[in-house]
Design an enzyme around this catalytic site. Structure first.
Site, PDB file in Angstrom:
ATOM      1  N   THR A 129       0.092  -0.485   1.370  1.00 54.10           N
ATOM      2  CA  THR A 129      -0.298   0.307   2.542  1.00 54.10           C
ATOM      3  C   THR A 129      -1.685  -0.178   2.956  1.00 54.10           C
ATOM      4  O   THR A 129      -2.648  -0.013   2.200  1.00 54.10           O
ATOM      5  CB  THR A 129      -0.363   1.805   2.195  1.00 54.10           C
ATOM      6  OG1 THR A 129       0.898   2.206   1.678  1.00 54.10           O
ATOM      7  CG2 THR A 129      -0.679   2.626   3.437  1.00 54.10           C
ATOM      8  N   LYS A 150       4.370   4.031   8.699  1.00 53.46           N
ATOM      9  CA  LYS A 150       3.881   4.630   7.456  1.00 53.46           C
ATOM     10  C   LYS A 150       2.726   5.607   7.723  1.00 53.46           C
ATOM     11  O   LYS A 150       2.727   6.736   7.224  1.00 53.46           O
ATOM     12  CB  LYS A 150       3.432   3.504   6.518  1.00 53.46           C
ATOM     13  CG  LYS A 150       2.638   3.917   5.308  1.00 53.46           C
ATOM     14  CD  LYS A 150       3.498   4.359   4.171  1.00 53.46           C
ATOM     15  CE  LYS A 150       2.656   4.906   3.024  1.00 53.46           C
ATOM     16  NZ  LYS A 150       3.455   5.438   1.959  1.00 53.46           N
ATOM     17  N   LYS A 180      -6.706   8.125   1.601  1.00 52.43           N
ATOM     18  CA  LYS A 180      -6.647   6.721   2.035  1.00 52.43           C
ATOM     19  C   LYS A 180      -5.765   6.588   3.279  1.00 52.43           C
ATOM     20  O   LYS A 180      -6.157   5.972   4.274  1.00 52.43           O
ATOM     21  CB  LYS A 180      -6.085   5.851   0.896  1.00 52.43           C
ATOM     22  CG  LYS A 180      -5.817   4.406   1.327  1.00 52.43           C
ATOM     23  CD  LYS A 180      -5.040   3.602   0.300  1.00 52.43           C
ATOM     24  CE  LYS A 180      -4.588   2.278   0.942  1.00 52.43           C
ATOM     25  NZ  LYS A 180      -3.841   1.407   0.076  1.00 52.43           N
TER      26      LYS A 180
HETATM   27  P1  NAD Z   1      -2.448  -0.014  -8.402  1.00 55.98           P
HETATM   28  O1  NAD Z   1      -3.945   0.025  -8.323  1.00 55.98           O
HETATM   29  O2  NAD Z   1      -1.759   0.592  -9.569  1.00 55.98           O
HETATM   30  O3  NAD Z   1      -1.939  -1.548  -8.275  1.00 55.98           O
HETATM   31  C1  NAD Z   1      -2.599  -2.536  -7.539  1.00 55.98           C
HETATM   32  C2  NAD Z   1      -2.668  -3.780  -8.418  1.00 55.98           C
HETATM   33  O4  NAD Z   1      -3.237  -4.861  -7.678  1.00 55.98           O
HETATM   34  C3  NAD Z   1      -3.535  -3.601  -9.668  1.00 55.98           C
HETATM   35  O5  NAD Z   1      -2.770  -3.814 -10.832  1.00 55.98           O
HETATM   36  C4  NAD Z   1      -4.648  -4.644  -9.500  1.00 55.98           C
HETATM   37  O6  NAD Z   1      -5.051  -5.242 -10.730  1.00 55.98           O
HETATM   38  C5  NAD Z   1      -3.954  -5.655  -8.607  1.00 55.98           C
HETATM   39  N1  NAD Z   1      -4.901  -6.519  -7.913  1.00 55.98           N
HETATM   40  C6  NAD Z   1      -6.037  -6.174  -7.257  1.00 55.98           C
HETATM   41  N2  NAD Z   1      -6.625  -7.269  -6.742  1.00 55.98           N
HETATM   42  C7  NAD Z   1      -5.839  -8.331  -7.066  1.00 55.98           C
HETATM   43  C8  NAD Z   1      -5.913  -9.735  -6.837  1.00 55.98           C
HETATM   44  N3  NAD Z   1      -6.930 -10.267  -6.127  1.00 55.98           N
HETATM   45  N4  NAD Z   1      -4.944 -10.514  -7.340  1.00 55.98           N
HETATM   46  C9  NAD Z   1      -3.910  -9.983  -8.046  1.00 55.98           C
HETATM   47  N5  NAD Z   1      -3.783  -8.670  -8.315  1.00 55.98           N
HETATM   48  C10 NAD Z   1      -4.743  -7.856  -7.824  1.00 55.98           C
HETATM   49  O7  NAD Z   1      -1.930   0.645  -7.027  1.00 55.98           O
HETATM   50  P2  NAD Z   1      -0.432   1.145  -6.691  1.00 55.98           P
HETATM   51  O8  NAD Z   1      -0.350   2.609  -6.924  1.00 55.98           O
HETATM   52  O9  NAD Z   1       0.532   0.213  -7.315  1.00 55.98           O
HETATM   53  O10 NAD Z   1      -0.425   0.954  -5.098  1.00 55.98           O
HETATM   54  C11 NAD Z   1      -0.260  -0.309  -4.487  1.00 55.98           C
HETATM   55  C12 NAD Z   1      -0.115  -0.120  -2.990  1.00 55.98           C
HETATM   56  O11 NAD Z   1       1.011   0.732  -2.738  1.00 55.98           O
HETATM   57  C13 NAD Z   1      -1.319   0.550  -2.334  1.00 55.98           C
HETATM   58  O12 NAD Z   1      -1.547  -0.083  -1.078  1.00 55.98           O
HETATM   59  C14 NAD Z   1      -0.886   1.995  -2.172  1.00 55.98           C
HETATM   60  O13 NAD Z   1      -1.527   2.639  -1.085  1.00 55.98           O
HETATM   61  C15 NAD Z   1       0.598   1.815  -1.914  1.00 55.98           C
HETATM   62  N6  NAD Z   1       1.432   2.990  -2.249  1.00 55.98           N
HETATM   63  C16 NAD Z   1       1.224   3.655  -3.429  1.00 55.98           C
HETATM   64  C17 NAD Z   1       2.021   4.748  -3.736  1.00 55.98           C
HETATM   65  C18 NAD Z   1       1.826   5.510  -5.033  1.00 55.98           C
HETATM   66  O14 NAD Z   1       2.367   6.618  -5.141  1.00 55.98           O
HETATM   67  N7  NAD Z   1       1.116   4.964  -6.001  1.00 55.98           N
HETATM   68  C19 NAD Z   1       3.015   5.166  -2.841  1.00 55.98           C
HETATM   69  C20 NAD Z   1       3.231   4.448  -1.667  1.00 55.98           C
HETATM   70  C21 NAD Z   1       2.401   3.357  -1.382  1.00 55.98           C
END
Ligand code: NAD
Length: 290
Positions: A87, A162, A237
Site C-alpha cells: 500500500t 484501496k 498510514k
Molecule cells: P512488514 O513490515 O511486516 O513487511 C515489510 C518487509 O519489507 C519487512 O520484512 C522488511 O524487512 C522488508 N523490507 C524493507 N525494506 C526492504 C528492502 N529495501 N529490500 C528488501 N526488503 C525490505 O509489513 P507488512 O505488514 O507485511 O505490510 C507490507 C505492505 O502491505 C505495507 O505496504 C502495508 O501497508 C500493506 N498491507 C498490510 C496489511 C496488514 O494487515 N499487515 C494489510 C493490507 C496491506
C-alpha cells in the site's frame, strides 16, 4: 512460473509461501525477515528479479518501493511484469508504472485487503491498476494468493481503490465507536444497539463483520483485548495516503481529514499504537464532551 518476491514480512512471507506451495519457483529477498518455507533465497533484490517472469514487491512504503524498484527494474528481462502489492501513495504507484514501462516491463499496482490472516489463508482481495496484458499475466498468481482480483483500471487505479475503501472504513469505524459510546450513556444495552443497527440504515462492515464492542456480534479483535487485527497505526498510514491523494487531486474530503486527525491523536498522543483500529470504542468510552 518463475517469481521474484521482495519483502517477506507479515504479508509477503505467507504470500510467497502460498505461491511456492502451489508449485511456482519462488526466489525471495528481504533485508531482515526469514525465508518462508519453499522459497529459495536470493543475494539481493536484483538477484531475486533477474530471471523472473513476474516480480512481486510487498514493502512498507512508497520511498522504499522506489529505492527497491530502481535496483530491480534494470535487472528484469524485457516483457516481464513487476507487480507491487504494497500500500503506497498514488504518486509512487504512477512513478513505478512510468519507470517500468520505459524499461519494457509490464507493471501493476495491486494492493490487497484481507490482512495477515487473509495472506496466510490465501483469501486476499487484490485491486489492480495497469494494462490488460499485465493483469492477465499475474491473474493466476492472484488466484493462488487470494479469493478475488479486480482490475480497477490504468496506472494507480489499484491504489486509488484501496485508499478510498480504507477512508470509508476509518470513517465508519469512528462513527460506529462514537455511537456505541453515546448509546452507553443513554442507557441502551450494547446487544440491543447491535441488533438494531446491524439490520438498519446505520449498518456497515464496521459493525456487522468487525463489531468494536466486546461480546457483541461476530468474533473480532474487541473479543481479544483489541490486539490487531488491523492496527490503528496501519489505519493511520492509509488515511494519510488518502489525504495526500485528496490534496493532489483537489478533492474535498472533510470526513477523511477528521478521521486521519483522530487516528493520529490516538496513535501518537494517546494509547492507540499497536492496538486494533476498533479500540476507538474504549477511547470514546473514557472521554467527555469538549
Ligand atoms: P512488514 O513490515 O511486516 O513487511 C515489510 C518487509 O519489507 C519487512 O520484512 C522488511 O524487512 C522488508 N523490507 C524493507 N525494506 C526492504 C528492502 N529495501 N529490500 C528488501 N526488503 C525490505 O509489513 P507488512 O505488514 O507485511 O505490510 C507490507 C505492505 O502491505 C505495507 O505496504 C502495508 O501497508 C500493506 N498491507 C498490510 C496489511 C496488514 O494487515 N499487515 C494489510 C493490507 C496491506
Amino acid at each position: 512460473m518463475k517469481i521474484g518476491f521482495i519483502g517477506l514480512g507479515n504479508m509477503g512471507g505467507p504470500m510467497a509461501a502460498n505461491l511456492a506451495r502451489a508449485g511456482h519457483a519462488v526466489r525471495g529477498f528481504d533485508l531482515r525477515a526469514p525465508l518462508p518455507e519453499g522459497v529459495a533465497g536470493a543475494a539481493s533484490a536484483a538477484d531475486a528479479a533477474a530471471e523472473a517472469e513476474v516480480v512481486i514487491t510487498m514493502l512498507p512504503d512508497g520511498a522504499i518501493l522506489r529505492a527497491v524498484a530502481a535496483e530491480v527494474i534494470p535487472a528484469m528481462a524485457r516483457g516481464a511484469v513487476l507487480c507491487d502489492c504494497s500500500t503506497v501513495d498514488v504518486a509512487s504507484a504512477r512513478w513505478l508504472h512510468e519507470a517500468g514501462a520505459a524499461a519494457g516491463l509490464g507493471v501493476l499496482d495491486a494492493p490487497v485487503s484481507g490482512g495477515v490472516g487473509g495472506a496466510a489463508a490465501g483469501t486476499l482481495t487484490f485491486m489492480a491498476g495497469g494494462t490488460e496484458a499485465a493483469f492477465a499475466t499475474v491473474a493466476p498468481l492472484f488466484e493462488v494468493m487470494g479469493r478475488k482480483a479486480v482490475h480497477c483500471g490504468g496506472a494507480g487505479a489499484g491504489q486509488a481503490a484501496k485508499i478510498c475503501n480504507n477512508m470509508i472504513l476509518g470513517v465508519t469505524m469512528i462513527a460506529t465507536c462514537e455511537a456505541f459510546a453515546l448509546a452507553d450513556r443513554l442507557g441502551l444495552a450494547r446487544q440491543k444497539m447491535f441488533d438494531v443497527v446491524s439490520t438498519s440504515s446505520g449498518q456497515s462492515w464496521s459493525i456487522t463483520a468487525y463489531c468494536p464492542a466486546p461480546g457483541v456480534g461476530p468474533q473480532s479483535p474487541a473479543d481479544n483485548g483489541y490486539r490487531p487485527g488491523f492496527a490503528a497505526d496501519l489505519m493511520l498510514k492509509d488515511l494519510r495516503l488518502s489525504q495526500a491523494a485528496a490534496a493532489g487531486a483537489d478533492a474535498d474530503t472533510p470526513m477523511g481529514a477528521l478521521a486521519a486527525e483522530l487516528y493520529r491523536r490516538f496513535v501518537e498522543d494517546e494509547d492507540g499504537a499497536g492496538r486494533d483500529f476498533s479500540a476507538m470504542l474504549p477511547r470514546f468510552e473514557g472521554r467527555s464532551r469538549g
